[in-house]
Design a protein around this motif. Structure first.
Motif, PDB file in Angstrom:
ATOM      1  N   SER A   1       0.832  -1.212   0.000  1.00 33.75           N
ATOM      2  CA  SER A   1       0.000   0.000   0.000  1.00 33.75           C
ATOM      3  C   SER A   1       0.863   1.256   0.000  1.00 33.75           C
ATOM      4  O   SER A   1       0.597   2.213  -0.744  1.00 33.75           O
ATOM      5  CB  SER A   1      -0.920   0.008   1.230  1.00 33.75           C
ATOM      6  N   ILE A   2       1.900   1.231   0.823  1.00 37.17           N
ATOM      7  CA  ILE A   2       2.793   2.388   0.902  1.00 37.17           C
ATOM      8  C   ILE A   2       3.505   2.612  -0.419  1.00 37.17           C
ATOM      9  O   ILE A   2       3.620   3.740  -0.908  1.00 37.17           O
ATOM     10  CB  ILE A   2       3.826   2.207   2.041  1.00 37.17           C
TER      11      ILE A   2
ATOM     12  N   HIS B   1      -2.824  11.428   2.962  1.00 36.07           N
ATOM     13  CA  HIS B   1      -3.219  10.023   3.138  1.00 36.07           C
ATOM     14  C   HIS B   1      -1.991   9.126   3.303  1.00 36.07           C
ATOM     15  O   HIS B   1      -1.977   8.214   4.138  1.00 36.07           O
ATOM     16  CB  HIS B   1      -4.065   9.568   1.955  1.00 36.07           C
ATOM     17  N   LEU B   2      -0.944   9.397   2.520  1.00 34.52           N
ATOM     18  CA  LEU B   2       0.296   8.626   2.641  1.00 34.52           C
ATOM     19  C   LEU B   2       0.898   8.796   4.029  1.00 34.52           C
ATOM     20  O   LEU B   2       1.272   7.809   4.680  1.00 34.52           O
ATOM     21  CB  LEU B   2       1.295   9.076   1.569  1.00 34.52           C
ATOM     22  N   ALA B   3       0.985  10.034   4.489  1.00 32.19           N
ATOM     23  CA  ALA B   3       1.574  10.292   5.802  1.00 32.19           C
ATOM     24  C   ALA B   3       0.738   9.657   6.915  1.00 32.19           C
ATOM     25  O   ALA B   3       1.281   9.037   7.840  1.00 32.19           O
ATOM     26  CB  ALA B   3       1.693  11.797   6.030  1.00 32.19           C
TER      27      ALA B   3
ATOM     28  N   GLU C   1       9.103   7.876  11.653  1.00 30.82           N
ATOM     29  CA  GLU C   1      10.125   8.718  11.029  1.00 30.82           C
ATOM     30  C   GLU C   1       9.771   9.007   9.572  1.00 30.82           C
ATOM     31  O   GLU C   1       9.935  10.127   9.087  1.00 30.82           O
ATOM     32  CB  GLU C   1      11.498   8.050  11.122  1.00 30.82           C
ATOM     33  N   GLU C   2       9.286   7.983   8.877  1.00 32.11           N
ATOM     34  CA  GLU C   2       8.871   8.179   7.489  1.00 32.11           C
ATOM     35  C   GLU C   2       7.669   9.126   7.422  1.00 32.11           C
ATOM     36  O   GLU C   2       7.590   9.985   6.544  1.00 32.11           O
ATOM     37  CB  GLU C   2       8.513   6.842   6.849  1.00 32.11           C
ATOM     38  N   ALA C   3       6.751   8.963   8.369  1.00 33.48           N
ATOM     39  CA  ALA C   3       5.577   9.835   8.407  1.00 33.48           C
ATOM     40  C   ALA C   3       6.003  11.282   8.630  1.00 33.48           C
ATOM     41  O   ALA C   3       5.472  12.210   7.994  1.00 33.48           O
ATOM     42  CB  ALA C   3       4.627   9.389   9.526  1.00 33.48           C
ATOM     43  N   GLU C   4       6.976  11.469   9.530  1.00 32.60           N
ATOM     44  CA  GLU C   4       7.476  12.821   9.796  1.00 32.60           C
ATOM     45  C   GLU C   4       7.992  13.473   8.515  1.00 32.60           C
ATOM     46  O   GLU C   4       7.694  14.628   8.220  1.00 32.60           O
ATOM     47  CB  GLU C   4       8.601  12.773  10.837  1.00 32.60           C
ATOM     48  N   ARG C   5       8.747  12.713   7.731  1.00 31.63           N
ATOM     49  CA  ARG C   5       9.283  13.257   6.478  1.00 31.63           C
ATOM     50  C   ARG C   5       8.160  13.628   5.507  1.00 31.63           C
ATOM     51  O   ARG C   5       8.222  14.661   4.829  1.00 31.63           O
ATOM     52  CB  ARG C   5      10.234  12.236   5.825  1.00 31.63           C
ATOM     53  N   GLU C   6       7.134  12.782   5.452  1.00 31.23           N
ATOM     54  CA  GLU C   6       6.029  13.065   4.528  1.00 31.23           C
ATOM     55  C   GLU C   6       5.221  14.280   4.967  1.00 31.23           C
ATOM     56  O   GLU C   6       4.785  15.086   4.140  1.00 31.23           O
ATOM     57  CB  GLU C   6       5.113  11.842   4.410  1.00 31.23           C
TER      58      GLU C   6
END
Length: 450
Positions: free
Chosen positions: A7-8, A27-29, A39-44
């Motif tokens: 999904s990601i 939606h991705l974040a 951490e990935e969410a923070e970047r998004e």
């Protein structure tokens, strides 16, 4: 590859194809948050903030990502910016409550939790409520409100607690760099009446009144208010939004009245309202009657309708004077509206001298540094000094010997910082050009040389 990874991957590919699709980025974040990939969410969220120009949804998401990673201080910085908006959602208040509890500020955490539930009952978190000592009264369950088909708990109303800490500031105008014209205005309105009461009474002038200061953030409005109290050796009360606003009907008005009463009991007193636009917003913009009642109460208190305000000196600060209800500008209320601009070159040099006082320095040419920091606010200059000190500390760590700050250190630090006042002037310019009834913003136009 797991279903979540698939999904990601699909979402990332979609974002690459449509980078300007903000809902897709969000939606991705959010999906990354749900998968605990913080951490990935923070970047998004950061990427979304950059692409959207500061969308509140991405800010809230970033604060949540910080919170999940244990970065409480970073989360607080973001949430405290969001909470200033009248449109702050229940989710914002709920996260603020959680962060305040973690910081040990239980009282404010309780207030924020109740505001969250009042704005959006669906965000109620019974575990957090239990930690805060808030409980639903099961005996009153049958009398609870029903919202959107859901039953809402009857929260037990706390005892009123509107008092704020009383201060006796030691700083005076000598500790405030520049602002000479503003100091003269405050002397005429506040200091001289207290020092020469018989002269003012002879002309029938009351000892008290209000001054509204406006201008870019970080230019010393709060510092000037505190120095005013120190100049006349008066009590100082700093009132924030959370000291007044309450979810219970009528409680905000009562809190405001109690704060004025506290000031009257401790006169001479400088009663300072920071971010006053949140408490005195234009009634034309109000969506609920509750906000209008608070404005009316504020007006009644400043007028001294049921009490004597002699010796109560009301100072207020705002970055958005265009949101303040026009009724507050009537004579007898905030009858002096003072523009607090970024410090000029001489004032910047004076501020830098104050900031470096007590620190190791080596023949700093403050005038040269001031020229290199045009448009900087007092907060920007503080950032310049902080960066210069950090760089010097790194040198000291390597050399094992502390070295003094030099002109070059400060100029180098200033070159890496952009004035934070530019964004404010972009907004203020439009109001000064197109919504300047009565010449309120003439000083802004004068400063901009328009």
């Amino acid at each position: 590859m797991s279903h979540g990874d698939e999904s990601i991957a699909a979402l990332r590919e979609a974002v690459k194809v449509s980078p300007d699709n903000l809902p897709l980025r969000l939606h991705l974040a959010d999906t990354l948050i749900g998968l605990a990939r913080y951490e990935e969410a923070e970047r998004e969220y950061r990427a979304g903030l950059s692409a959207s120009g500061g969308d509140a949804r991405f800010k809230l998401g970033l604060a949540n990502a910080f919170d999940k990673q244990g970065k409480s201080s970073e989360a607080l910085v973001v949430v405290e910016e969001l909470i200033k908006s009248p449109e702050a959602t229940g989710k914002v208040h709920l996260l603020y409550s959680r962060l305040l509890l973690r910081a040990g500020d239980v009282e404010r955490a309780v207030r924020q939790y109740k505001r969250a539930v009042d704005r959006d009952p669906s965000v109620a978190d019974l575990e957090l409520a239990h930690q805060l000592g808030i409980r639903a009264d099961s005996e009153d369950r049958d009398r609870d409100d029903v919202v959107d088909g859901r039953q809402r708990a009857a929260w037990q109303e706390p005892e009123p607690n509107a008092a704020v800490e009383l201060e006796r500031p030691r700083i005076t105008f000598a500790d405030v760099g520049g602002m000479e014209q503003l100091k003269d205005e405050i002397r005429m309105k506040i200091i001289h009446p207290l020092n020469h009461p018989e002269l003012y009474k002879a002309y029938g002038k009351a000892i008290g009144g209000g001054i509204l200061m406006y201008g870019p953030p970080g230019c010393g409005k709060t510092h000037l208010a505190r120095a005013t109290a120190g100049e006349i050796k008066a009590t100082f009360m700093s009132v924030g939004i959370s000291d007044v606003l309450d979810m219970w009907i009528g409680r905000s008005e009562r809190n405001l009245h109690e704060l004025f009463e506290q000031a009257r009991r401790n006169r001479p007193c400088v009663l300072f309202f920071d971010e006053v636009d949140a408490l005195a917003a234009s009634r034309a913009d109000m969506r609920t009657s509750g906000g209008r009642h608070l404005i009316n109460q504020f007006l009644a208190e400043t007028d001294g309708v049921n009490a004597n305000n002699d010796g109560v000196l009301v100072l207020a600060a705002t970055n958005a004077p265009w949101h303040v209800d026009p009724a507050f500008r009537r004579p007898g209320r905030f009858d002096r509206i003072l523009f607090v601009p970024p410090p000029d070159s001489a004032a910047r040099a004076a501020i830098l001298r104050l900031l470096t006082k007590g620190k190791p320095v080596d023949n700093i040419d403050y005038d040269q540094v001031a020229k290199k920091s045009d448009g900087f606010s007092g907060a920007d200059l503080k950032a310049v000094l902080d960066q210069a000190v950090e760089a010097k500390l790194k040198e000291a760590m390597k050399a094992g010997v502390p070295k003094p700050l030099t002109t070059r250190d400060l100029v180098s630090a200033a070159s890496g910082i952009k004035p934070s006042t530019r964004e404010w002037f972009g907004t203020a310019r439009n109001y000064a050009l197109y919504s300047n009834q009565g010449g309120t913003y003439d000083e802004v136009l004068k400063y901009l040389k328009m």
